[in-house]
Design an enzyme around this catalytic site. Sequence first.
Site, mmCIF file in Angstrom:
data_model
loop_
_atom_site.group_PDB
_atom_site.id
_atom_site.type_symbol
_atom_site.label_atom_id
_atom_site.label_comp_id
_atom_site.label_asym_id
_atom_site.label_seq_id
_atom_site.Cartn_x
_atom_site.Cartn_y
_atom_site.Cartn_z
ATOM 1 N N LEU A 1 21.613 -5.360 -35.295
ATOM 2 C CA LEU A 1 22.405 -4.919 -34.126
ATOM 3 C C LEU A 1 21.748 -5.423 -32.847
ATOM 4 C CD1 LEU A 1 22.877 -1.185 -35.131
ATOM 5 C CD2 LEU A 1 24.742 -2.806 -34.778
ATOM 6 N N GLU A 43 17.556 -6.937 -31.290
ATOM 7 C CA GLU A 43 16.131 -7.138 -31.550
ATOM 8 C C GLU A 43 15.358 -6.773 -30.309
ATOM 9 O OE1 GLU A 43 15.105 -10.366 -34.071
ATOM 10 O OE2 GLU A 43 17.213 -10.942 -34.253
ATOM 11 N N GLY A 44 14.226 -6.171 -30.528
ATOM 12 C CA GLY A 44 13.402 -5.789 -29.382
ATOM 13 C C GLY A 44 12.018 -6.354 -29.539
ATOM 14 N N GLY A 45 11.126 -5.924 -28.663
ATOM 15 C CA GLY A 45 9.767 -6.451 -28.669
ATOM 16 C C GLY A 45 8.993 -6.100 -29.924
ATOM 17 N N PHE A 46 9.355 -4.965 -30.562
ATOM 18 C CA PHE A 46 8.521 -4.499 -31.672
ATOM 19 C C PHE A 46 9.257 -4.449 -33.004
ATOM 20 C CE2 PHE A 46 6.811 -2.643 -27.769
ATOM 21 C CZ PHE A 46 5.523 -3.162 -27.821
ATOM 22 N N VAL A 55 16.792 -3.790 -35.057
ATOM 23 C CA VAL A 55 17.599 -2.600 -35.314
ATOM 24 C C VAL A 55 18.787 -2.998 -36.190
ATOM 25 C CG1 VAL A 55 18.895 -0.715 -34.254
ATOM 26 C CG2 VAL A 55 16.902 -1.653 -33.071
ATOM 27 N N LYS A 89 13.612 -0.815 -37.316
ATOM 28 C CA LYS A 89 12.454 -1.185 -38.152
ATOM 29 C C LYS A 89 11.334 -1.616 -37.253
ATOM 30 C CE LYS A 89 14.203 -3.016 -42.464
ATOM 31 N NZ LYS A 89 14.043 -4.061 -43.449
ATOM 32 N N ASP A 120 10.959 2.376 -19.141
ATOM 33 C CA ASP A 120 11.641 1.126 -19.469
ATOM 34 C C ASP A 120 13.148 1.293 -19.250
ATOM 35 O OD1 ASP A 120 11.603 -1.516 -20.136
ATOM 36 O OD2 ASP A 120 11.359 -1.201 -22.302
HETATM 37 P P1 ADP Z 1 12.700 -2.410 -28.685
HETATM 38 O O1 ADP Z 1 12.019 -1.108 -28.463
HETATM 39 O O2 ADP Z 1 12.068 -3.201 -29.779
HETATM 40 O O3 ADP Z 1 12.966 -3.174 -27.448
HETATM 41 P P2 ADP Z 1 15.355 -1.232 -28.698
HETATM 42 O O4 ADP Z 1 15.260 0.197 -29.099
HETATM 43 O O5 ADP Z 1 15.483 -1.525 -27.272
HETATM 44 O O6 ADP Z 1 14.133 -2.054 -29.315
HETATM 45 O O7 ADP Z 1 16.563 -1.909 -29.481
HETATM 46 C C1 ADP Z 1 16.846 -3.268 -29.365
HETATM 47 C C2 ADP Z 1 18.327 -3.494 -29.399
HETATM 48 O O8 ADP Z 1 18.877 -2.983 -30.621
HETATM 49 C C3 ADP Z 1 19.105 -2.807 -28.306
HETATM 50 O O9 ADP Z 1 19.171 -3.563 -27.117
HETATM 51 C C4 ADP Z 1 20.486 -2.639 -28.951
HETATM 52 O O10 ADP Z 1 21.222 -3.830 -28.844
HETATM 53 C C5 ADP Z 1 20.152 -2.408 -30.410
HETATM 54 N N1 ADP Z 1 20.073 -0.961 -30.688
HETATM 55 C C6 ADP Z 1 19.007 -0.159 -30.535
HETATM 56 N N2 ADP Z 1 19.291 1.115 -30.873
HETATM 57 C C7 ADP Z 1 20.572 1.129 -31.261
HETATM 58 C C8 ADP Z 1 21.491 2.167 -31.683
HETATM 59 N N3 ADP Z 1 21.081 3.438 -31.806
HETATM 60 N N4 ADP Z 1 22.753 1.830 -31.970
HETATM 61 C C9 ADP Z 1 23.167 0.550 -31.838
HETATM 62 N N5 ADP Z 1 22.379 -0.459 -31.416
HETATM 63 C C10 ADP Z 1 21.098 -0.187 -31.130
#
Ligand code: ADP
Length: 550
Positions: free
Chosen positions: A23, A25-28, A31, A51, A136
């Site tokens: 859905l 991807e983030g820094g860590f 999803v 994950k 953030d």
């Molecule tokens: P990180 O902490 O690694 O930056 P995030 O929590 O910001 O990760 O999630 C990264 C991306 O994943 C988000 O920008 C969004 O697109 C998707 N995402 C995160 N949480 C959800 C959720 N509960 N439902 C749908 N998409 C999500």
Amino acid sequence: MASQGDFNRIKRSDLKLVNKQPLGEGGFGSVYHMNLSKGFLRGSVDVAAKKLLRRDVGLHELEMLSGLDHPNIVKLIGVVDEDIEFMLILELCEGGSLRSYLDKGRRLTLKQFYDWLLQSALPLEFLKQKKLLHKDVKSPNYLITADKTLKLGDFGLARNIERTISNASETGSHPWMAPELLTDGKLSPKYDIFALGVVIWELWTGQYPHKGLEWQVIVMKVCNRGERLPIPDDCPEPIKQLIDRCWKTNWKDRPSIEEVISAITTAYPATQHQIMSGPWKLEREFGDQDGPQAGDLYAAKSIAVNPSNGDVAIAGRRRWGTSRVNVYSDHGEFKFSINTEKRPELVKTFHPRQVAISSCHDYMVTDGSGHMKIYDINGKFKDQWESSCSQESRQLFIRLWGLAIDSDGHVLVGDISNNHINTHRQDGTYLDSIKVGIKPRFIAVTSQDTIVIADWNKPPQIVSKTGQIMHTLKYPDNVSLWDPWGVYCHGDMILIGNQRRCYKPILCYSRSGGYLGHIPISDVSFPLAMTPDGKKLMVCEGFKVKVFSL
Ligand code: ADP
């Protein structure tokens, strides 16, 4: 699913991947959209599984998120902590992130803008009560649910408010970072407020902040040069001021989150969209008694709402010849009648024409004579002053009609004998006059102080403060009988009443003269007024006042 502390432990085997494509991807980590099969009454539920590559990072976010129960915060359903796999199981937000929504180039409707504006701020108030900083706050971390609710997610960086030392390199969010972190590596209690200002800017513009700029350039602009993102002119003034305050360099000058929320709710009007789409419900009718009673109203000429107590003042003729300004409570009970004719120096009878409410909540009335009359909130006569332009060419006999108060508190009075609009202070001091092309029988001012003038059987005009015609309003093609009676401005939206019976009795125009649509109420004609929040509409039909509410 076993409960532990504030969260549930979930078995990896109870989760099924719905889509291999993450859905987000983030820094860590990434999803994924998954389906959780056990422990729910209704069988299974779709979830977002975050994950995490590092367990310590995941545990920190888990600690922050557990126990946070707020309608605008992504809900934690549980955690998978098995062998090498660590996943936070979160409520699924089908709409994706706010950033991806805005990237599609969709400009928000005014209603959506205000809804999301409030929803972006509310979770920060909740976090403050829990003594937490999110750290953030940015559009990629606000998520949208299927029913279009905005929820704040990603608590990976959240910290206790007392921990002030941080590290800018912890995040990749420079466009949202407050200067104190960029320059001194220090957090402040109002660190999130700066970022919220950027999110508000994004909600209004739809754009990515400091797009395409390297982080070093952003730091130089924001910290060294004190520059800020440009706020477009079309941004509503209170929102512009709010963003400006959120972006103050010294965090102590920024508003508290409570102040932010109060600024938003005050600015939150019934939007143009709501006004035109309704549904407007008939709340009550009044002023319809038979016989020569004090509250009996015959033909209403104008109507105004007193914002101090919600009283409704209606200027008009009564059935048995005499004229009055009748004042009703907001429940429709008759309160008192102002006899504008009852002054010894008058030899001629004048009907009250327009009624407006002064800054100190007095009733100001024009009555077809050359004098403006002022009555206090209880209807007691207070003052009168003459309104006339200073030019020599003026006619001796002056009849005043239109009446409006602009944002400086100046009174605009329409002289229909000379086609002038005279501007006065509220104590009557004459300021200036403009010559206009049609009789200024009905006057209103937009929030930008452009003046709208209407007269019977003529297209209304929008004129500048100097009297220059900026726009002449056109009848919509499908309205054949258009005979204006009454104008009202709600912010930048112009409402024009029609004294002919037709199925579009109130037409709506923008400040730049464009036809927006009509208000979906039927069989009412004129005149009209609204409460300042735009949520109640008052219209008169002959001797009946109808109050509609959203
Ligand atoms: P990180 O902490 O690694 O930056 P995030 O929590 O910001 O990760 O999630 C990264 C991306 O994943 C988000 O920008 C969004 O697109 C998707 N995402 C995160 N949480 C959800 C959720 N509960 N439902 C749908 N998409 C999500």
